[in-house]
Design a protein around this motif. Structure first.
Motif, short mmCIF file in Angstrom:
data_model
loop_
_atom_site.label_atom_id
_atom_site.label_comp_id
_atom_site.label_asym_id
_atom_site.label_seq_id
_atom_site.Cartn_x
_atom_site.Cartn_y
_atom_site.Cartn_z
N LYS A 1 0.86 -1.18 0.00
CA LYS A 1 0.00 0.00 0.00
C LYS A 1 0.90 1.23 0.00
O LYS A 1 1.97 1.22 0.63
N PRO A 2 0.49 2.30 -0.68
CA PRO A 2 1.30 3.51 -0.67
C PRO A 2 1.47 4.05 0.74
O PRO A 2 0.55 4.02 1.55
N SER A 3 2.66 4.55 1.03
CA SER A 3 2.92 5.13 2.35
C SER A 3 2.64 6.63 2.36
O SER A 3 2.64 7.25 3.42
N THR A 4 2.43 7.22 1.18
CA THR A 4 2.11 8.64 1.06
C THR A 4 0.92 8.79 0.12
O THR A 4 0.37 7.80 -0.35
N SER A 5 0.53 10.01 -0.16
CA SER A 5 -0.55 10.25 -1.11
C SER A 5 -0.07 11.21 -2.19
O SER A 5 0.96 11.85 -2.05
N THR A 6 -0.82 11.29 -3.25
CA THR A 6 -0.49 12.16 -4.38
C THR A 6 -1.23 13.48 -4.23
O THR A 6 -2.42 13.50 -3.95
N ASP A 7 -0.53 14.58 -4.47
CA ASP A 7 -1.11 15.91 -4.41
C ASP A 7 -1.56 16.30 -5.83
O ASP A 7 -0.77 16.81 -6.61
#
Length: 85
Positions: free
Chosen positions: A62-68
């Motif tokens: 799972k991604p550890s960050t998110s996309t802005d």
């Protein structure tokens, strides 16, 4: 090369990228969108949000960050649409 062939053939097509923020950052995505425009693509660019399944071919986590996406919007030279899973 593929984009040039499709443009010459006047074939309707779309460009899309699955976005996993641990693999692609906002600058990478802006670069891909703007490169597509420089190659003659004029349609919307589709960004597909990565959907984590229990098991993937590449054993992705799972991604550890998110996309802005607002940051992408400020630098992208083409319209884009976000597709959620």
């Amino acid at each position: 090369e593929t984009v040039a062939i499709l443009n010459d053939a006047k074939f309707q097509y779309e460009i899309r990228t699955t976005v996993h923020p641990d693999l692609l950052n906002e600058e990478d995505i802006i670069h891909m969108i703007n490169d597509s425009k420089s190659l003659g693509y004029s349609g919307p660019y589709y960004l597909q949000v990565y959907f984590h399944a229990a098991k993937t071919l590449g054993n992705m986590n799972k991604p550890s960050t998110s996309t802005d996406f607002d940051k992408i919007k400020s630098g992208a030279e083409l319209d884009f649409e976000v597709r959620q899973a």
